[in-house]
Design a protein around this motif. Structure first.
Motif, PDB file in Angstrom:
ATOM      1  N   THR A  62       0.748  -1.499   0.014  1.00 27.93           N
ATOM      2  CA  THR A  62      -0.044  -0.142   0.031  1.00 27.93           C
ATOM      3  C   THR A  62       1.262   1.346   0.177  1.00 27.93           C
ATOM      4  N   GLN A  63       0.571   1.909  -0.959  1.00 30.28           N
ATOM      5  CA  GLN A  63       1.304   2.839  -1.242  1.00 30.28           C
ATOM      6  C   GLN A  63       0.875   3.941   0.552  1.00 30.28           C
ATOM      7  N   LYS A  64       2.033   4.880   0.928  1.00 25.79           N
ATOM      8  CA  LYS A  64       2.388   5.195   2.450  1.00 25.79           C
ATOM      9  C   LYS A  64       1.632   7.191   1.600  1.00 25.79           C
ATOM     10  N   ASP A  65       0.841   8.099   1.695  1.00 25.41           N
ATOM     11  CA  ASP A  65       1.332   9.443   1.349  1.00 25.41           C
ATOM     12  C   ASP A  65       2.125   9.965   2.068  1.00 25.41           C
ATOM     13  N   LYS A  66       3.126  10.874   1.498  1.00 21.78           N
ATOM     14  CA  LYS A  66       4.313  11.987   2.550  1.00 21.78           C
ATOM     15  C   LYS A  66       3.823  12.800   2.345  1.00 21.78           C
ATOM     16  N   ILE A  67       3.292  13.815   1.396  1.00 22.94           N
ATOM     17  CA  ILE A  67       2.760  15.433   1.488  1.00 22.94           C
ATOM     18  C   ILE A  67       1.601  15.309   1.314  1.00 22.94           C
ATOM     19  N   ILE A  97      -1.472  22.046   5.599  1.00 23.06           N
ATOM     20  CA  ILE A  97      -0.114  20.946   4.358  1.00 23.06           C
ATOM     21  C   ILE A  97       0.452  19.969   5.826  1.00 23.06           C
ATOM     22  N   PHE A  98       0.374  18.307   5.374  1.00 18.75           N
ATOM     23  CA  PHE A  98       0.700  17.599   6.102  1.00 18.75           C
ATOM     24  C   PHE A  98       2.214  16.973   5.499  1.00 18.75           C
ATOM     25  N   VAL A  99       2.982  16.491   6.899  1.00 16.54           N
ATOM     26  CA  VAL A  99       3.533  15.418   6.324  1.00 16.54           C
ATOM     27  C   VAL A  99       3.715  14.956   7.191  1.00 16.54           C
ATOM     28  N   ASP A 100       3.728  13.288   6.336  1.00 19.18           N
ATOM     29  CA  ASP A 100       3.333  11.542   7.616  1.00 19.18           C
ATOM     30  C   ASP A 100       1.962  12.001   8.649  1.00 19.18           C
ATOM     31  N   GLY A 101       1.308  13.023   7.895  1.00 23.41           N
ATOM     32  CA  GLY A 101      -0.008  12.927   8.920  1.00 23.41           C
ATOM     33  C   GLY A 101      -0.030  13.882   9.558  1.00 23.41           C
ATOM     34  N   LYS A 102       1.325  14.854   9.305  1.00 21.76           N
ATOM     35  CA  LYS A 102       1.208  15.999  10.914  1.00 21.76           C
ATOM     36  C   LYS A 102       1.358  16.890  10.258  1.00 21.76           C
ATOM     37  N   ASP A 103       0.375  18.486  10.648  1.00 18.13           N
ATOM     38  CA  ASP A 103       0.054  19.647   9.973  1.00 18.13           C
ATOM     39  C   ASP A 103       1.358  20.166   9.963  1.00 18.13           C
ATOM     40  N   VAL A 104       2.092  20.704   9.699  1.00 16.41           N
ATOM     41  CA  VAL A 104       3.206  21.520   9.582  1.00 16.41           C
ATOM     42  C   VAL A 104       3.804  22.012  10.289  1.00 16.41           C
ATOM     43  N   LYS A 105       2.489  22.952  10.833  1.00 16.11           N
ATOM     44  CA  LYS A 105       2.788  24.152  11.611  1.00 16.11           C
ATOM     45  C   LYS A 105       3.139  23.965  13.119  1.00 16.11           C
ATOM     46  N   SER A 106       2.704  22.001  13.661  1.00 14.32           N
ATOM     47  CA  SER A 106       2.658  21.559  14.571  1.00 14.32           C
ATOM     48  C   SER A 106       4.040  21.379  15.325  1.00 14.32           C
ATOM     49  N   LEU A 107       5.485  20.943  14.238  1.00 18.20           N
ATOM     50  CA  LEU A 107       6.459  20.714  13.962  1.00 18.20           C
ATOM     51  C   LEU A 107       7.589  21.379  14.627  1.00 18.20           C
ATOM     52  N   ASP A 108       8.328  21.216  15.002  1.00 19.09           N
ATOM     53  CA  ASP A 108       9.708  21.955  14.743  1.00 19.09           C
ATOM     54  C   ASP A 108      10.063  22.426  13.477  1.00 19.09           C
ATOM     55  N   VAL A 109      10.423  24.248  13.579  1.00 17.24           N
ATOM     56  CA  VAL A 109      10.332  24.749  12.602  1.00 17.24           C
ATOM     57  C   VAL A 109      11.797  24.152  11.523  1.00 17.24           C
ATOM     58  N   ILE A 110      12.850  23.835  12.650  1.00 11.64           N
ATOM     59  CA  ILE A 110      13.971  23.298  11.917  1.00 11.64           C
ATOM     60  C   ILE A 110      14.672  21.864  11.703  1.00 11.64           C
TER      61      ILE A 110
END
Length: 245
Positions: A2-7, A63-76
């Motif tokens: 199964t393909q995994k959505d990355k973005i 926008i999600f990367v690996d199912g996570k909102d990019v705004k919730s991630l440490d930017v660095i």
């Protein structure tokens, strides 16, 4: 498998100075493929990929990367995970080794195997002590890619990385990216104005016109059997400025 959505983009908009640059972008990009992005100049392609690693933030949408909102991630940490290579290499002053060590050193890694990353991009060990100003454009772009790889990215955003290079250097970069995809299972989002290049390297292709996604499909089908008339016109070089979806 199964393909995994990355973005994933979910109803993403971006405005600047009251002007809509991107409008209602909604799509998913599966992991481990090269996704080529094409479209007229000024369509919003570069803005779109800059949103993925938060060089810009959307006006609206998520926008999600690996199912996570990019705004919730440490930017660095996000920018290490989602690396970017620009049209111009944008190297720091100093040696090749200085550039490759730069990102890892910022995160506290001191013992960086510079030669390993040079080998990844097809440069031999003699390059490590060369001043970057003495390199050709193609060599500088390979060092830029090596510097990005040293951060152990899972995604690489490529903003026309070969458009300033001669045909031979462009071919080297194309072959390098294809090999990295195969060996490292990375996901690439590659903006190009060269449709022949998109056909050569892309697993999937997206067409962006006037800030909107017009068509997204497997590359072979995209070019052989476009679903939208506007896609056909763009491929044939007949798309008029200001055309909309």
């Amino acid at each position: 498998m199964t393909q995994k959505d990355k973005i994933a983009f979910d109803h993403v908009y971006f405005s600047d100075g009251g002007k809509d640059i991107l409008r209602d972008l909604t799509f998913t990009l599966p992991d481990g493929f090269i996704h080529t992005v094409i479209g007229p100049s000024g369509a919003g392609k570069s803005t779109m990929i800059k949103l993925i690693n938060r060089l810009m933030d959307p006006t609206k949408g998520t926008i999600f990367v690996d199912g996570k909102d990019v705004k919730s991630l440490d930017v660095i940490k996000l920018r290490r995970k989602v690396g970017m290579v620009f049209q111009q290499a944008c190297l720091f002053e100093g040696t090749v080794a200085d550039n490759i060590r730069y990102g890892p050193n910022l995160s506290g890694q001191k013992d960086i195997d510079v030669i390993k990353y040079l080998d990844m991009v097809g440069l031999d060990s003699s390059y490590q002590n060369r001043d970057v100003s003495q390199l050709s454009g193609g060599e500088q772009q390979r060092v830029s890619i090596a510097r990005t790889l040293a951060n152990s990215p899972e995604v690489m955003l490529l903003d026309e990385p070969t458009s300033a290079l001669d045909p031979a250097s462009s071919q080297v970069i194309e072959e390098l990216i294809l090999r990295l995809k195969k060996e490292l299972s990375l996901t690439f989002v590659w903006i190009t104005h060269n449709m022949e290049q998109a056909m050569r390297v892309g697993d999937y292709t997206l067409l962006i016109v006037d800030g909107q996604l017009v068509e997204y499909n497997e590359t072979k089908s995209f070019f052989k059997n476009p679903e939208k008339e506007i896609t056909k016109l763009f491929i044939e070089g007949k798309l008029k400025k200001g055309a909309s979806k």
